[in-house]
Design a protein around this motif. Structure first.
Motif, PDB file in Angstrom:
ATOM      1  N   THR A 257      10.100  16.923   1.892  1.00 20.82           N
ATOM      2  CA  THR A 257      11.109  15.865   1.859  1.00 20.82           C
ATOM      3  C   THR A 257      10.673  14.660   1.033  1.00 20.82           C
ATOM      4  OG1 THR A 257      10.250  14.869   3.900  1.00 20.82           O
ATOM      5  CG2 THR A 257      11.985  16.545   4.120  1.00 20.82           C
TER       6      THR A 257
ATOM      7  N   ALA B 296      10.894  15.664   8.804  1.00 22.93           N
ATOM      8  CA  ALA B 296      10.219  15.283   7.564  1.00 22.93           C
ATOM      9  C   ALA B 296       8.986  16.149   7.371  1.00 22.93           C
ATOM     10  CB  ALA B 296       9.829  13.808   7.585  1.00 22.93           C
TER      11      ALA B 296
ATOM     12  N   THR C 173       9.833  10.452   5.177  1.00 24.03           N
ATOM     13  CA  THR C 173      11.165  10.579   4.591  1.00 24.03           C
ATOM     14  C   THR C 173      11.905  11.687   5.328  1.00 24.03           C
ATOM     15  OG1 THR C 173      10.309   9.897   2.437  1.00 24.03           O
ATOM     16  CG2 THR C 173      12.463  10.985   2.478  1.00 24.03           C
ATOM     17  N   TYR C 174      12.950  11.307   6.056  1.00 26.87           N
ATOM     18  CA  TYR C 174      13.601  12.234   6.978  1.00 26.87           C
ATOM     19  C   TYR C 174      14.934  12.745   6.438  1.00 26.87           C
ATOM     20  CZ  TYR C 174      10.122  11.232  10.511  1.00 26.87           C
ATOM     21  OH  TYR C 174       8.930  11.143  11.189  1.00 26.87           O
ATOM     22  N   ILE C 175      15.199  14.013   6.730  1.00 25.75           N
ATOM     23  CA  ILE C 175      16.470  14.650   6.396  1.00 25.75           C
ATOM     24  C   ILE C 175      17.032  15.292   7.659  1.00 25.75           C
ATOM     25  CG2 ILE C 175      15.748  15.091   4.012  1.00 25.75           C
ATOM     26  CD1 ILE C 175      15.399  18.075   4.869  1.00 25.75           C
TER      27      ILE C 175
END
Length: 475
Positions: free
Chosen positions: A246, A212, A251-253
């Motif tokens: 992100t 993130a 907020t993780y991808i």
């Protein structure tokens, strides 16, 4: 007998006796010089060291002709000098041998065992290596402290200083505890953490990094490295690449490193941060599943493709171009084509342009089923170039323009995989699209590289392009 004569004889005999007696005594106490045997004394300053350290070897020889040291595993590996300093860079047990030949042709050998120790075994968090396939939480890096299990720029945990509860008390990695996620934060270039895993079987694995960044410029690439268990030296396995903002640091991808070869048993890998503004939550590791073959037809490629119609490679030199097959720094596999501007050595000089045609094995070829031309291109000479398909119904091309890059092409000396729609391959560069001319799409004969008339130069080395992975696809 006359008594006087008798006394005289006795006196003579007595003198002879004493003379003989003292002569024998002198012979027995005469000094004798004995022969000194040749010999050698030798020593090693240490015989138990860590890799990268040195040992001083010394020798003193009496009546020697030659002195020869050999140092297995050392640098230097041998010496003819009586004294030598030897560095051992790899862990193991090695023989250091001294052979001395003396003037009487006898030989003496001295032997030393040198034990070179590696780094201490890694200490997984919780005491047990993490079994994969599985998930590694970023905060559960190895034990051992700074320089062994991790490297962090500052001693303090910046997350804790900024209000986060403390997750670990043993060091200063910036571990941040949130409501639902515990992660590594406040990263800087050059920081790293080590993790020890157990690999069930030698094979290929994929790593999914959950990252993130709330920075406007996004997050920086994370390198995956394998740590040598003896020396601690890290070798690159791949990297995630930079990624955009992100939405927030919470907020993780997913950013992936795929196709990683791992050996059965314990492995220690390193996560190396190449820049700041990158949070890492966890790493998911799974067995790699090879993708299915590409739905297309290969012209010049070593990728796994459903069918092929190979181009005749290398194309013949001509049109001011010299074309060779190169086997290093390819885009994929073991071969690529190098197009070099060479007006004098190409065999077919031209005026005002340079080009080269690659004939297809099956020609003309019916490409009605396909919609895209795929080609990998590498160049650092910023000259316009035409990517062209020749057909029975004319020539269709796009122009790659350094002033207006398209299809992902950059003139940076790196490979770029271009996907060019047939709908943008135009007859003579500005006419009907290949996708709309059935007679052309069904009669492709050649793949052609050509300079653009508006950007032609006769200067040496003004046009150098590498080409690889030419194929047609449906999608």
């Amino acid at each position: 007998m006359n008594l006087k004569n008798t006394d005289f004889l006795k006196s003579i005999l007595s003198l002879l006796f004493f003379a003989l007696f003292f002569s024998c005594v002198e012979e027995e106490i005469r000094e004798v010089t004995l022969y000194d045997k040749p010999h050698t004394e030798a020593s090693a300053s240490r015989t138990d060291i860590k890799f990268g350290e040195a040992v001083d070897f010394k020798s003193t020889s009496f009546k020697h002709l030659t002195t020869t040291w050999t140092f297995a595993g050392g640098s230097p590996s041998s010496s003819v000098n009586p004294d030598a300093t030897v560095v051992y860079n790899n862990p193991g047990t090695y023989d250091a041998k001294l052979v001395v030949k003396y003037i009487d042709n006898t030989v003496e050998t001295k032997l030393f065992k040198i034990i070179v120790k590696g780094i201490d075994p890694p200490l997984p968090y919780g005491g047990t290596a993490i079994a994969i396939p599985g998930t590694i939480e970023a905060e559960n890096y190895n034990l051992g402290g700074e320089g062994i299990a991790y490297h962090d720029t500052e001693e303090q945990n910046l997350a804790v200083q900024n209000g986060s509860p403390r997750y670990r008390t043993d060091d200063g990695v910036d571990v941040q505890m949130g409501n639902n996620i515990t992660n590594i934060s406040y990263t800087e270039a050059g920081e790293w953490t080590n993790y020890t895993i157990t690999v069930p079987a030698t094979g290929i694995y994929d790593f999914d990094f959950r990252v993130a960044s709330g920075d406007t410029a996004g997050g920086k690439s994370i390198k995956l490295q394998l740590v040598n268990p003896n020396t601690g030296v890290a070798t690159d396995l791949g990297q995630t690449g930079n990624f955009p903002n992100t939405g927030s640091y919470n907020t993780y991808i997913s950013k992936n490193v795929t196709g990683v070869n791992l050996t059965e048993g314990k492995n220690t890998f390193r996560v190396l941060f190449t820049g700041s503004n990158t949070n890492l939550d966890k790493i998911n590791i799974k067995v790699s599943v090879p993708p299915p073959p590409i739905d297309g037809v290969g012209i010049f490629t070593e990728k796994d493709i459903v069918s092929s119609n190979p181009g005749i490679a290398p194309p013949p030199n001509g049109g001011n171009m010299a074309i060779t097959i190169v086997t290093t720094n390819t885009n994929h596999g073991n071969k690529a084509l190098f197009y070099h501007f060479d007006p004098t050595g190409n065999g077919s000089p031209q005026n005002g342009f340079a080009l080269s045609h690659m004939d297809l094995t099956v020609s003309p070829y019916n490409a009605t089923a396909y919609n895209y031309l795929n080609v990998a291109v590498k160049s650092s000479t910023p000259k316009k170039v035409r990517i062209r398909l020749n057909t029975n119904s004319g020539n269709y091309w796009v122009t790659l323009n350094p002033g207006n890059p398209a299809y992902g092409m950059l003139w940076d000396g790196q490979w770029h995989e271009l996907v060019i729609p047939f709908s943008q391959l135009l007859r003579d560069g500005n006419g009907a699209a290949l996708s709309t001319v059935a007679a052309a799409k069904s009669s492709i004969k050649q793949f052609t590289i050509r300079t653009d008339d508006s950007d032609y130069s006769t200067a040496p080395n003004s046009f150098d392009y590498y080409i690889d992975d030419i194929y047609f696809t449906v999608n």
